[in-house]
Each structure stands twice: as C-alpha cells, then as structure tokens.
Motif scaffolding. Structure first.
Motif, PDB file in Angstrom:
ATOM      1  N   TRP A 207      -4.467   9.751  -1.615  1.00  0.00           N
ATOM      2  CA  TRP A 207      -3.757   9.512  -2.708  1.00  0.00           C
ATOM      3  C   TRP A 207      -2.231   9.900  -2.362  1.00  0.00           C
ATOM      4  O   TRP A 207      -1.354   9.146  -3.171  1.00  0.00           O
ATOM      5  N   TRP A 210      -0.070   7.175  -1.617  1.00  0.00           N
ATOM      6  CA  TRP A 210       0.444   6.274  -2.753  1.00  0.00           C
ATOM      7  C   TRP A 210       1.431   7.012  -3.480  1.00  0.00           C
ATOM      8  O   TRP A 210       2.614   6.392  -3.808  1.00  0.00           O
ATOM      9  N   ASN A 211       1.016   8.471  -3.733  1.00  0.00           N
ATOM     10  CA  ASN A 211       2.440   9.089  -4.525  1.00  0.00           C
ATOM     11  C   ASN A 211       3.787   9.226  -3.703  1.00  0.00           C
ATOM     12  O   ASN A 211       4.614   9.791  -4.319  1.00  0.00           O
ATOM     13  N   ALA A 217       4.489   1.758  -4.461  1.00  0.00           N
ATOM     14  CA  ALA A 217       3.130   1.825  -5.166  1.00  0.00           C
ATOM     15  C   ALA A 217       2.544   0.900  -6.045  1.00  0.00           C
ATOM     16  O   ALA A 217       1.502   0.915  -6.320  1.00  0.00           O
ATOM     17  N   PHE A 220       0.554  -2.527  -5.442  1.00  0.00           N
ATOM     18  CA  PHE A 220      -0.878  -2.846  -4.781  1.00  0.00           C
ATOM     19  C   PHE A 220      -1.704  -3.968  -5.434  1.00  0.00           C
ATOM     20  O   PHE A 220      -0.845  -4.481  -6.428  1.00  0.00           O
ATOM     21  N   GLU A 312      -1.151   8.269 -10.804  1.00  0.00           N
ATOM     22  CA  GLU A 312       0.360   8.605 -10.285  1.00  0.00           C
ATOM     23  C   GLU A 312       0.413  10.208 -10.756  1.00  0.00           C
ATOM     24  O   GLU A 312       0.222  10.620 -12.051  1.00  0.00           O
ATOM     25  N   TYR A 319      -3.131   4.091 -11.704  1.00  0.00           N
ATOM     26  CA  TYR A 319      -2.561   2.821 -11.070  1.00  0.00           C
ATOM     27  C   TYR A 319      -3.391   1.710 -11.447  1.00  0.00           C
ATOM     28  O   TYR A 319      -3.059   0.719 -11.771  1.00  0.00           O
ATOM     29  N   ASN A 321      -6.040   0.406  -9.632  1.00  0.00           N
ATOM     30  CA  ASN A 321      -6.233  -0.132  -8.495  1.00  0.00           C
ATOM     31  C   ASN A 321      -7.647  -0.644  -8.293  1.00  0.00           C
ATOM     32  O   ASN A 321      -7.837  -1.419  -7.190  1.00  0.00           O
ATOM     33  N   SER A 498      -6.613  -2.224  -1.270  1.00  0.00           N
ATOM     34  CA  SER A 498      -5.845  -2.456  -2.444  1.00  0.00           C
ATOM     35  C   SER A 498      -4.252  -2.395  -1.764  1.00  0.00           C
ATOM     36  O   SER A 498      -3.331  -2.916  -2.346  1.00  0.00           O
ATOM     37  N   MET A 499      -3.989  -1.358  -0.687  1.00  0.00           N
ATOM     38  CA  MET A 499      -2.769  -1.322  -0.167  1.00  0.00           C
ATOM     39  C   MET A 499      -2.273  -2.516   0.430  1.00  0.00           C
ATOM     40  O   MET A 499      -1.156  -3.134   0.630  1.00  0.00           O
ATOM     41  N   LYS A 543      -1.391   2.581   7.515  1.00  0.00           N
ATOM     42  CA  LYS A 543       0.066   2.352   6.929  1.00  0.00           C
ATOM     43  C   LYS A 543       0.873   2.334   8.501  1.00  0.00           C
ATOM     44  O   LYS A 543       1.784   1.687   8.565  1.00  0.00           O
ATOM     45  N   TRP A 574       5.051   0.801   1.216  1.00  0.00           N
ATOM     46  CA  TRP A 574       4.228   1.968   1.578  1.00  0.00           C
ATOM     47  C   TRP A 574       4.831   2.881   2.195  1.00  0.00           C
ATOM     48  O   TRP A 574       4.306   4.020   2.730  1.00  0.00           O
TER      49      TRP A 574
END
Length: 746
Positions: A207, A210-211, A217, A220, A312, A319, A321, A498-499, A543, A574
C-alpha cells in the motif's frame, strides 16, 4: 511606583491600574503590568482582570489580549492534540546555552535542553568507538520552552520565527500512538485489528508503494477479479460498493461433453438480491467471505479492509483500483453423509464461468473450489483465459475428517472428529491444472494447516486459518481453509495488474513465487510451494523491474536568470523519488544536489505528470550538466531507474531591454532597464545600423542605467547597443546585446 501598583493589585484592581497608568518608564511599566497580570491569571481572578483591563490605558491593550488568548488556549486543552504553554525549538548548533537562555526568557518562564550529547563512558569499547566516531560533528540543539501566562503557542511561534538562529519550531504534540495496523494502512475500518494476516503477508509496503508515488498513483487501471464461488451478499456494507452489478451473474444448469469439451444448457442470468448467493446450504457464506478478503471496502468506518482495496493515506478516499465480478456458479445439493444441504459445483458451470469471466473483462479469476476429478474441459477453459492475459488462482484443496463406511464422520472417545491425515495427500483440480497458481494454507505461525492439500502442483502459500472477513447478513466471522488462502494471492495479483496492466500472468506468477518467504525445507516443496506470499516485496520487485528499464523522459533545462536554472522532466510511473545530479563537466564527477519526494508534486510540478526544480546559486557563465533518475523503495534500500540523457545550461545575464536615446544639445543620453545581477554595462556605438560598433564606455556599477555620450556631433545619426556584464571569478561574463536603437543628435 512599581511597588505601589503591585501592592494595590491584590485589593483594588482599578486603583492598581490607575497607578500603573502614571508610570512613564516603558520598561518599568511593562514589568509591573506583567507581574500584576501573572498574579491575576495564575489565581484565575476573573473579577480583578476585568476591572484592571477597564482602567488601564491603551499601552496595556496588546498585552491584555495576549494573556486572554493564552488563557483561552489553556482552557481548551482537552480538545487540542498538543501541550499548551510549551513549544519545542531547534536551535542552530553554534548557539551557546547562555544564548538559548536569553532567547527562551523572552517568552518563557523556564526551559529544558532536551538534546543530550553526553556519551556514557562506561559503555563497551566497540559501542564507545561507534559513538565517538562522529564527535567532531555539530548537531542542532533541541529545547523545550515552557511559556509564560501571556503567550499562546501560536504567538510564541511567531516570535521565535524572527530569530535567525532558530532552525525549527513545533508544538509538543501528544496524539502520537504506537503503530497499529489501521494507522499503518491509513484506514478507519472498525475490525481491521482482527485481520492479522495482512501483516503476515507484508501488506503495508504494498500500500505504501501507492501512497509514496504522488500523482502517478492516479494512473492505475481498475482491476476486475472474478470470484467463481457460491455468490456473494451484494447488500453487505463492505461489498455493495465494490462489486460490478452489470457484470456479476448466476450460472446454472450446464451439461458438459467430456469428449469434445463442449458445455451446453448453461443459463447465465444477472445477479440480483434474490439470487446473489446460494441459500440455506452449508458454506453459503463462502463466496461472500472470499470476495471480502480480496476487496472489502476500506475506510468506510465499517468492518474490514480488502487486501486490494488500497486507499489514499493522507485523504479520506479510496483509489477504487479493484472490483469484484461476482459469479454464483454453485447449487444446493443434499448430502446423506453430512445430513445437510451443501454448496456444490458442476464442472460445466465452472467451465462456463471461466469463459464468461474471461470474455467479460476479468483480469484475475479466483476459484476457491476443488475436486479430485480432472476434466480436460478445465484445462481448455484455463488455457483460453491464460491466452487472454487472465491470471487464474485456485485453492490447492482441503483434506477431511475420517468417515465411516456409511459416509458419516467418525468421532473419538472425547466426541471429537478425527482428522484423516492421509486425506490432504491428493491432487485437486482445477488447482493442479497448468497456468493456475495453486495456493496452500498456512496458519498464523506460518505452518501448513493440517488440512491443506499438498502435492507437486502447489505453487505458493498464504494465510488461510481463522481468516476474519465478511459473511452473510452484514456480519463478519472467521473461517479456515485453502479457500481463504487463494483470494489472498488473487488480491496480490490484482494489485500488480492494477499498477502495470501489461504484466502477463506468467510474470505475475513468477514474481509472486520468487518473492515468497521460503518455509520449511529450503526451496520449493510440496507443502507450501515457494513459500509464504510477500505482497510488499512482490510490488517492490515489479516496480524495480519496470524502473530499471526506463528513465525520466523529456528532461530539459533553461536559464532562469544569471545564477539559476530550471529543470523539468516527465514523471516516471510509480516512482517515489527523483534524484538530481550535477557536474561542471559532461564526463566529470556528478554530485547529488537534490532528492525530491514524489508526494511533493504540488511543490515541484508545473502541470500534471511533469516535475520541475530550480537550481539556484550558480556561477554566471559556467556551464552545468545535469542528469536525473527515479527511485523507489526496495526491501531495506532503494532501486533506481536509468539516468536521463545529460542536459546542460550556461547561466547568463539577460540582455538589456528598454533602450532609449534622448538627444540634447551636445550630447546623447542613453538609457535602459536594469539587468538583474549585472555588475556593469558596456555602451557600443556605430555610425550606421549595420556598421562596425565600437565600445565607447564601460560602467562599473550595475545600478547605473544611463550614460551621457558627449562626443556626438550635431545633425549626425548614431546607433547604440548595450550589453551587461558580471565578473563571478574575476573574468567578465557578458549578456547578449540589447536591440539596436538609432537617433539623430542635435
């Protein structure tokens, strides 16, 4: 006079005020005023305060206001998240303790120096050596100042901000709590403390990925997870906003032709409140529980959170997502051995559900169901889903208790069911099919659950024992089995998809298994596969892979003024930070000059998805070279993108503007606008606009912006141009010339 004011204050506030008004020495007046008010406010003498305030002259009004504001703050302490009457101040390391005392006494009654640099000399030698290695380094001093009754915390901060020796001022906040799972994830869901498995799979770093990513972010892709199960309670408070009403269906009545792998007779109808789950059968909660594990709504002040329902952290928003495509493919069937109705699945309905989910846009398919019969239709349907880039996860299966010849469970002497230890040693489908991530179940101690099926097809393990999540009628409960472990992995796959939507099922499976924490026998084994799911490391690994193949695009730099350059570049999807390096030689040594947190996009962006940074204090005339790379967290360190192509800039003075000529008898006045940073100007002149220009004068002051040319001849036209200069290292660096202006002299 001061003694009289103080003496009268206790008995007659009005008289004390009148005597105070007669004091003309401002220092004495101020001291007497504070001493009286300190007494009144310390003893909370509201009547005297009111009388005193009405009788004092205008000199006391500002001080009276400060006392009242400070009292209001103290009275409201119960509703504040910081200590009243105290500020924490960080002073520059060069400030002495005596100087700190002088400054603290301006606003406070006493102070404490919190930073202690005294090393315990009785420590073991290796610890002393480590601590003393930095003894020559200067550290700032942190001080707690306890304020007088006349100072609110805000007013104290205003005063201290004016001091150049103060590096930082802050309130003494008192709302700091030990980290809880809810605070780490940034959620307010009331039962999240029951979800121990979220920490077990290392969810917080996933998480956090993402944040920490700033604007990116929001780029996505909404991922759809098809839950082929017993249906789901679509009215459940934690599920009603995360399922897809237009895609969720009920499938029944299919017949399968095993020889040709053809399903006929399947009925697919929209899911609604009356058919959304199988009623009045054992495990009717099953699909609801599975769906909640994946995507229960987060931050709704209710219940639990889904693994893939990332929200978030800094604002009250999800999000969104991950969505659930609910597929009720089960039917109710009576079991003589169990003496109850059970939820059961037919191969035809499951196969139909796989095709439906794939063709309806599912990114992930979760099947928390299993059987010992391997229909070739399973593999055909799964191959189709895989070819369409769909990730398929299934539970490895569960063992059972011992049964007698009549099919009923056997109990021991203590009236307890007897576990059939041989029952998990079996192959179950569709988990054993190719292109399926087969998930085993481990308990809170990361031990394989005694019922978890084991075989060579097991790929990975996830928590599946006593998993707390949604059940029917808006409630929550704990359930166990590989059925609960499979959606944990499906949710992890959903986060990865999602990413990076282009990530293939094979790469997602490879990342999930490669980053799993090995359990039991080193390496992959038949019990827990590659080990315990580590979703945080999986996200970081994906990532890192993507980051290593790219760099900040469209990097550019331009001169802002004579000693500043503005850099700009496109965001990297990202990325969590951007690091800027600088050199004075294209092939020279580059030094890191700035690290920008992606979350600071509101400071460092000029438009959505583009970052900027202004490098100041540069030497005029020197060429600077820059390269930028993106960064993200990876385990206990960082991973980096490639560097962008080197960009360069030379900071120069702006060319003079506003050149005007004013002829008077015997001279030509030349004027122009001041150039920022200029240390002087050169005036050049020619007889024709395109002729040869000669420097006729040099001004050695940047503030002088005019020159009288007295060498002109009446009736002749002259042409002028100006350039500014600066000498950063003793050598002149020039601006471009101004525009040319000509005029006839008189």
């Amino acid at each position: 006079m001061m003694e009289n004011v103080i003496a009268e204050a206790a008995d007659d506030a009005a008289l004390a005020a009148e005597q105070l008004n007669e004091i003309t020495d401002e220092k004495v007046y101020d001291a007497a005023l504070h001493e009286v008010l300190d007494k009144y406010y310390e003893e909370n003498l509201e009547g005297q305060i009111e009388q005193f305030a009405e009788a004092t002259d205008e000199r006391a009004q500002e001080t009276l206001k400060e006392y009242e504001e400070a009292k209001e703050e103290r009275d409201n302490r119960a509703n504040l998240d910081y200590e009243t009457g105290e500020v924490l101040v960080t002073f520059d390391s060069s400030v002495t303790d005596e100087e700190i005392g002088t400054m603290a006494n301006r606003i406070g009654v006493y102070y404490e120096i919190l930073s202690d640099f005294t090393i315990d000399e009785t420590l073991p030698e290796e610890k002393l050596k480590r601590l003393k290695a930095s003894q020559g380094q200067e550290f700032p001093k942190i001080v707690s100042i306890h304020l007088g009754l006349d100072k609110s915390v805000g007013r104290a901060e205003e005063i201290l901000q004016e001091l150049s020796s103060v590096e930082d001022i802050s309130k003494n906040y008192t709302d700091i709590e030990p980290d809880s799972l809810a605070s780490v994830l940034g959620v307010n869901d009331t039962h999240v403390g029951e979800q121990k498995y979220l920490e077990q799979i290392n969810l917080p770093p996933a998480w956090e990925a993402w944040n920490e990513a700033g604007q990116e972010a929001y780029e996505f892709k909404e991922t759809w997870v098809a839950v082929i199960d017993t249906g789901m309670d679509i009215s459940h408070v934690d599920l009603k906003n995360v399922y897809l009403p237009d895609r969720s269906v009920v499938i029944t009545g299919g017949k399968v032709d095993e020889n040709n792998c053809v399903v006929t007779g399947s009925q697919i109808v929209p899911m609604n409140a009356s058919n959304c789950y199988v009623r009045n059968a054992y495990a009717d909660y099953h699909g609801t529980h599975v769906a909640g594990i994946i995507a229960a709504e987060a931050r709704n002040n209710k219940g639990v959170v889904g693994i893939a329902s990332i929200c978030e952290k800094e604002v009250d928003a999800m999000y969104g997502n991950c969505k659930i495509m609910g597929i009720n493919a089960a039917h109710r069937e009576w079991s003589e051995g169990d003496e109850r109705y059970n939820c059961m699945f037919s191969i035809a309905d499951v196969v139909t559900a796989i095709y439906y989910a794939t063709n309806s846009g599912a990114d992930i398919i979760n099947m928390s169901l299993h059987g010992e019969y391997n229909s070739p239709c399973y593999q055909k349907a799964i191959d189709y889903a895989h070819a369409k880039n769909v990730v398929v996860c299934a539970c490895a299966g569960n063992g059972d208790y011992k049964r007698g010849a009549d099919g009923k469970y056997i109990k021991d002497a203590n009236d307890q069911y007897i576990i059939d230890l041989e029952s998990p040693n079996v192959t179950k489908y569709p988990a054993a099919c190719n292109h399926v991530i087969s998930v085993a179940n481990v308990n809170i101690s990361n031990q394989r659950d005694v019922f978890s099926v084991y075989n060579k097809f097991v790929d990975i393990a996830a928590p599946g024992t006593d998993i707390y999540n949604c059940v029917l009628n808006g409630d929550y409960d704990k359930h166990s089995g590989t059925s609960m472990a499979a959606p944990v992995v499906s949710a992890a796959a959903a986060i990865l998809r999602s990413m990076y939507p282009e990530t293939t099922p094979d790469e997602i499976e490879e990342i999930l298994t490669k980053t799993a924490t090995d359990l039991g026998t080193p390496g992959k084994d038949i019990y827990t596969g590659s080990g315990l799911l580590n979703v945080g490391l999986a996200v970081q690994t994906l990532k890192t892979r993507r980051l290593s193949k790219t760099y900040p695009q469209k990097a550019a730099v331009k001169c802002v003024d004579y000693q500043a350059a503005k850099l700009g570049w496109d965001a990297v999807p990202w990325a969590e930070r951007y690091v800027i390096f600088r050199s004075t030689s294209v092939n020279g040594e580059y030094t890191k000059i700035k690290s920008i947190h992606a979350l600071d996009w509101y400071t460092y962006t000029s438009s959505f998805g583009r970052y900027r940074f202004t490098d100041k204090g540069l030497a005029t005339g020197t060429t600077y070279y820059y390269k930028i790379r993106a960064v993200c967290a990876y385990q206990s360190g960082f991973s980096h993108s490639q560097y962008c192509p080197v960009i360069s800039i030379k900071c120069t003075l702006n060319a003079p503007t506003g050149l005007t000529l004013t002829p008077t008898t015997g001279k030509m006045k030349v004027s122009w606008a001041k150039v920022n940073g200029a240390e002087g100007y050169q005036i050049w002149r020619a007889d024709t606009k395109t002729g040869t220009y000669k420097r006729i004068h040099t001004l050695t002051s940047g503030a002088t912006v005019s020159y009288d040319d007295t060498t002109v001849k009446a009736g002749k036209t002259y042409y002028y141009k100006i350039r500014a200069y600066r000498k950063p290292n003793g050598t002149a660096v020039f601006s471009e010339y101004s525009g040319i202006v000509g005029k006839k002299s008189i």
